[in-house]
Design an enzyme around this catalytic site. Structure first.
Site, PDB file in Angstrom:
ATOM      1  CE  LYS A   9      66.904  32.939   9.235  1.00  0.00           C
ATOM      2  NZ  LYS A   9      66.959  31.582   9.814  1.00  0.00           N
ATOM      3  CG  PHE A  57      71.229  23.085  11.768  1.00  0.00           C
ATOM      4  CD1 PHE A  57      71.553  24.434  11.801  1.00  0.00           C
ATOM      5  CD2 PHE A  57      70.853  22.470  12.956  1.00  0.00           C
ATOM      6  CE1 PHE A  57      71.524  25.157  12.989  1.00  0.00           C
ATOM      7  CE2 PHE A  57      70.817  23.180  14.158  1.00  0.00           C
ATOM      8  CZ  PHE A  57      71.152  24.531  14.158  1.00  0.00           C
ATOM      9  NE  ARG A 102      61.640  31.923  12.551  1.00  0.00           N
ATOM     10  CZ  ARG A 102      62.466  31.948  13.589  1.00  0.00           C
ATOM     11  NH1 ARG A 102      62.020  31.610  14.777  1.00  0.00           N
ATOM     12  NH2 ARG A 102      63.719  32.320  13.443  1.00  0.00           N
ATOM     13  CG  ASN A 112      63.643  29.976  10.197  1.00  0.00           C
ATOM     14  OD1 ASN A 112      64.441  30.642   9.550  1.00  0.00           O
ATOM     15  ND2 ASN A 112      63.875  29.604  11.449  1.00  0.00           N
ATOM     16  CG  HIS A 115      68.577  35.541  12.977  1.00  0.00           C
ATOM     17  ND1 HIS A 115      68.924  34.410  13.680  1.00  0.00           N
ATOM     18  CD2 HIS A 115      69.197  36.581  13.599  1.00  0.00           C
ATOM     19  CE1 HIS A 115      69.730  34.758  14.669  1.00  0.00           C
ATOM     20  NE2 HIS A 115      69.914  36.067  14.642  1.00  0.00           N
TER      21      HIS A 115
END
Ligand code: CMP
Length: 137
Positions: A9, A57, A102, A112, A115
């Site tokens: 990410k 979220f 993580r 985090n 994915h």
């Protein structure tokens, strides 16, 4: 052998720790059968996370996912889906076990770092969302 889908990410790209993530993936015995760096559009992020569209979220998550490039990957291993979820650790880095990506690298429940597909059905949606068969080697 099973395949799963992974994203490194924007928080990891921004902090120059994508190499650390890839090293952990390779050390855990995954084959990387597809990998590319891309910048998601808002529409692509919303389509990817459509299962979360009613969650509170969702909007912030999509904003985060488009703020910088990501690295998308297809990983291969026996029981790859479960194995990759294990290596990632709990969604919230604060709850993740030591040695997981993580725990080592995550910033927050949103940022985090990685994915992964949560089921064979998710992997079957997520892999062709980003990769053609020709790109998987
Ligand atoms: P990911 O595995 O990519 O799937 C959905 C993402 O939503 C999750 O990781 C988190 O980055 C993000 N997220 C943000 N807030 C929450 C929350 N409260 N619960 C679950 N996921 C969240």
């Amino acid at each position: 052998m099973e395949r799963t889908f992974a994203i490194i990410k924007p928080d990891a790209v921004e902090r120059n720790v994508t190499g650390k993530v890839i090293e952990m993936i390779e050390n855990a015995g995954f084959g990387i059968v597809g990998m590319k760096k891309i910048r998601l559009t808002r529409a692509q992020a919303e389509g990817f996370y459509y299962v979360h569209k009613e969650r509170p979220f969702f909007n912030d998550l999509c904003t985060f996912m488009v703020r910088n490039p990501v690295i998308v990957m297809v990983l291969e291993k026996e029981n790859a889906i479960l194995a990759w979820r294990g290596l990632m650790g709990a969604t919230n880095p604060a709850n993740a076990d030591a040695g997981t990506i993580r725990k080592e690298l995550g910033v927050s429940i949103e940022e985090n770092t990685v994915h992964g597909s949560d089921s064979p059905e998710s992997a079957a949606y997520e892999i062709p969302y980003f990769f053609s068969a020709l790109e998987l080697v």
